[in-house]
Design an enzyme around this catalytic site. Structure first.
Site, PDB file in Angstrom:
ATOM      1  N   GLU A  92     -13.434  21.474  11.636  1.00 13.79           N
ATOM      2  CA  GLU A  92     -13.070  21.649  13.052  1.00 13.79           C
ATOM      3  C   GLU A  92     -14.293  21.953  13.915  1.00 13.79           C
ATOM      4  O   GLU A  92     -15.185  22.652  13.445  1.00 13.79           O
ATOM      5  CB  GLU A  92     -12.086  22.825  13.195  1.00 13.79           C
ATOM      6  CG  GLU A  92     -10.740  22.552  12.612  1.00 13.79           C
ATOM      7  CD  GLU A  92      -9.822  23.778  12.704  1.00 13.79           C
ATOM      8  OE1 GLU A  92     -10.114  24.678  13.526  1.00 13.79           O
ATOM      9  OE2 GLU A  92      -8.833  23.822  11.963  1.00 13.79           O
ATOM     10  N   SER A 132       3.035  32.684  -5.046  1.00 13.03           N
ATOM     11  CA  SER A 132       2.314  33.880  -4.619  1.00 13.03           C
ATOM     12  C   SER A 132       1.696  34.493  -5.867  1.00 13.03           C
ATOM     13  O   SER A 132       2.270  34.391  -6.957  1.00 13.03           O
ATOM     14  CB  SER A 132       3.298  34.864  -3.975  1.00 13.03           C
ATOM     15  OG  SER A 132       2.691  36.116  -3.801  1.00 13.03           O
ATOM     16  N   ARG A 133       0.530  35.124  -5.686  1.00 11.32           N
ATOM     17  CA  ARG A 133      -0.073  35.800  -6.852  1.00 11.32           C
ATOM     18  C   ARG A 133       0.858  36.880  -7.371  1.00 11.32           C
ATOM     19  O   ARG A 133       0.995  37.085  -8.557  1.00 11.32           O
ATOM     20  CB  ARG A 133      -1.424  36.400  -6.455  1.00 11.32           C
ATOM     21  CG  ARG A 133      -2.564  35.400  -6.574  1.00 11.32           C
ATOM     22  CD  ARG A 133      -3.872  36.138  -6.631  1.00 11.32           C
ATOM     23  NE  ARG A 133      -4.090  36.867  -5.390  1.00 11.32           N
ATOM     24  CZ  ARG A 133      -4.937  36.497  -4.439  1.00 11.32           C
ATOM     25  NH1 ARG A 133      -5.658  35.422  -4.598  1.00 11.32           N
ATOM     26  NH2 ARG A 133      -5.084  37.198  -3.343  1.00 11.32           N
ATOM     27  N   ARG A 156      -5.565  26.743   6.700  1.00 13.32           N
ATOM     28  CA  ARG A 156      -6.921  26.287   6.951  1.00 13.32           C
ATOM     29  C   ARG A 156      -7.013  24.814   6.575  1.00 13.32           C
ATOM     30  O   ARG A 156      -6.404  24.373   5.588  1.00 13.32           O
ATOM     31  CB  ARG A 156      -7.945  27.085   6.121  1.00 13.32           C
ATOM     32  CG  ARG A 156      -8.291  28.433   6.698  1.00 13.32           C
ATOM     33  CD  ARG A 156      -9.082  28.324   8.008  1.00 13.32           C
ATOM     34  NE  ARG A 156      -9.416  29.622   8.587  1.00 13.32           N
ATOM     35  CZ  ARG A 156      -8.705  30.249   9.531  1.00 13.32           C
ATOM     36  NH1 ARG A 156      -7.598  29.721  10.006  1.00 13.32           N
ATOM     37  NH2 ARG A 156      -9.110  31.403  10.017  1.00 13.32           N
ATOM     38  N   HIS A 202      -5.340  23.563  16.373  1.00 15.09           N
ATOM     39  CA  HIS A 202      -5.495  24.951  15.909  1.00 15.09           C
ATOM     40  C   HIS A 202      -4.981  25.951  16.960  1.00 15.09           C
ATOM     41  O   HIS A 202      -5.751  26.756  17.503  1.00 15.09           O
ATOM     42  CB  HIS A 202      -6.958  25.251  15.543  1.00 15.09           C
ATOM     43  CG  HIS A 202      -7.079  26.399  14.576  1.00 15.09           C
ATOM     44  ND1 HIS A 202      -8.058  26.474  13.623  1.00 15.09           N
ATOM     45  CD2 HIS A 202      -6.334  27.529  14.417  1.00 15.09           C
ATOM     46  CE1 HIS A 202      -7.914  27.594  12.927  1.00 15.09           C
ATOM     47  NE2 HIS A 202      -6.870  28.243  13.397  1.00 15.09           N
ATOM     48  N   ILE A 203      -3.681  25.889  17.178  1.00 11.08           N
ATOM     49  CA  ILE A 203      -3.077  26.757  18.203  1.00 11.08           C
ATOM     50  C   ILE A 203      -2.040  27.701  17.603  1.00 11.08           C
ATOM     51  O   ILE A 203      -1.201  28.239  18.323  1.00 11.08           O
ATOM     52  CB  ILE A 203      -2.443  25.928  19.341  1.00 11.08           C
ATOM     53  CG1 ILE A 203      -1.379  24.958  18.787  1.00 11.08           C
ATOM     54  CG2 ILE A 203      -3.514  25.172  20.121  1.00 11.08           C
ATOM     55  CD1 ILE A 203      -0.543  24.283  19.877  1.00 11.08           C
ATOM     56  N   GLY A 204      -2.103  27.907  16.285  1.00  5.21           N
ATOM     57  CA  GLY A 204      -1.083  28.736  15.627  1.00  5.21           C
ATOM     58  C   GLY A 204      -0.896  30.100  16.286  1.00  5.21           C
ATOM     59  O   GLY A 204       0.219  30.563  16.484  1.00  5.21           O
TER      60      GLY A 204
HETATM   61  C1  DGY Z   1      -6.697  33.054  12.329  1.00 10.34           C
HETATM   62  O1  DGY Z   1      -6.490  34.113  12.909  1.00 10.34           O
HETATM   63  O2  DGY Z   1      -7.265  32.972  11.264  1.00 10.34           O
HETATM   64  C2  DGY Z   1      -6.181  31.850  13.002  1.00 10.34           C
HETATM   65  O3  DGY Z   1      -6.481  30.697  12.349  1.00 10.34           O
HETATM   66  C3  DGY Z   1      -6.655  31.829  14.437  1.00 10.34           C
HETATM   67  O4  DGY Z   1      -5.632  31.360  15.189  1.00 10.34           O
END
Ligand code: DGY
Length: 321
Positions: A267, A177-178, A238, A285-287
């Site tokens: 993507e 972490s910074r 990302r 991409h379902i986080g």
């Molecule tokens: C974000 O909010 O940046 C996520 O990648 C979208 O789920």
């Protein structure tokens, strides 16, 4: 500009937030299939634009909206799709939706870590395709997270929550972490180290950094070669954080243990090599994709637009604009 003010949702905002906006604004929503020229045409005269990570919010789009534009409210925490300098130059506020998706994304990172560590997708595929020949003591052996050294790259909100979730596994916890994170150090016994050390010591490495020029291909061939041969790499940040081709090579050459990915370079395209690479768990991409998180994100978008339109400080301004 209409009296009520005009807000254009350039793709889709869930009803939880859209209905709030509709109470105060004239709202147009273009839907998921909107193309660039439709976006530019619809944006004209808007006071607020609701955007998301799938398209670039650049000077051209801001220009198409016009000088009355007050706010770009991004539906998501990441804002690497937004040209912040162009927004600043035009006096447009940019907002995002942090907090709402912290837990959902951290939980998905854990799900991917466990799925990748046990090669669950390939095992399930075998079963579904009728290839299962019965219990086999040699097959499908994977890695356990209990007692593992777990490295969090980017210990912000999501990385910090991920660290809480994995604390029960009992091994050591490392982070980059910074800024030092005394809370994580005191509460969870986390140790702040340099990236190379984290890569070399960790059994599980979870990436929680935003996409940016500086973070592009942070995990490249060199970084992958620093990892243990059994290391599990998870990316819910990302896609640009990881050099896809280098990761696919590392998996195919058995130089790392496994990978769990939710995000990809380019993507919705992704390197097809991931489909044939061994020991990889993939999600599209379902986080943030839980009911709770997405509804809360939508409400935050509305709250940010209201504040910006009324000249108040929005709840979630993006720093530096
Ligand atoms: C974000 O909010 O940046 C996520 O990648 C979208 O789920």
């Amino acid at each position: 500009m209409s009296e009520r003010g005009k807000v254009v949702i350039l793709r889709e905002l869930l009803p939880a937030g859209r209905q709030l906006l509709e109470e105060k604004f004239q709202v147009t929503s273009l839907g998921l299939d909107a193309d660039r020229s439709q976006m530019k045409a619809a944006a004209a005269g808007a006071d607020g634009l609701v955007t998301d990570l799938t398209f670039a919010v650049d000077d051209e789009l801001l220009g198409a909206a016009g000088p009355q534009l007050k706010v770009v409210a991004n539906f998501g925490v990441g804002y690497d799709n937004v040209d912040l300098a162009a927004c600043a130059a035009r006096g447009v506020t940019v907002t995002n939706t942090p907090g709402a998706l912290t837990n959902a994304t951290a939980e998905l990172a854990l799900a991917l870590a466990m799925a990748a560590a046990r090669d669950l997708p390939a095992a399930e595929k075998d079963l579904r395709e009728g290839a299962w020949q019965g219990w086999d003591p040699r097959r499908w052996r994977g890695f356990e997270l209990s007692g593992a050294s777990i490295g969090v790259v980017g210990a912000g909100r999501i990385g910090g929550r991920f660290m809480e979730l994995v604390a029960g596994f009992g091994g050591e916890r490392l982070y980059t972490s910074r800024q030092p994170k005394p809370d994580l150090e005191n509460r969870l016994g986390a140790e702040r180290v340099e990236l190379d050390e984290l890569l070399a010591r960790s059994d599980l490495i979870s990436l929680h950094l935003p996409g940016s020029r500086e973070s592009r291909h942070l995990i490249d061939e060199r970084a992958l070669r620093l990892m243990k041969r059994t290391a599990v790499l998870v990316n819910t940040g990302r896609g640009t954080l990881v050099d896809s081709a280098a990761l696919i090579r590392a998996l195919k050459e058995d130089r790392i243990g496994a990978a769990g990915l939710d995000v990809y370079e380019g993507e919705p395209d992704f390197d097809p090599g991931f489909l044939t690479a061994p020991r990889v768990a993939l999600a599209p991409h379902i986080g943030s994709a839980t009911y709770r998180s997405r509804d809360e994100m939508s409400r935050l978008v509305a709250a940010n637009v209201f504040a910006a339109r009324e000249g108040r400080e929005p709840p979630n301004p993006v720093p530096g604009v």
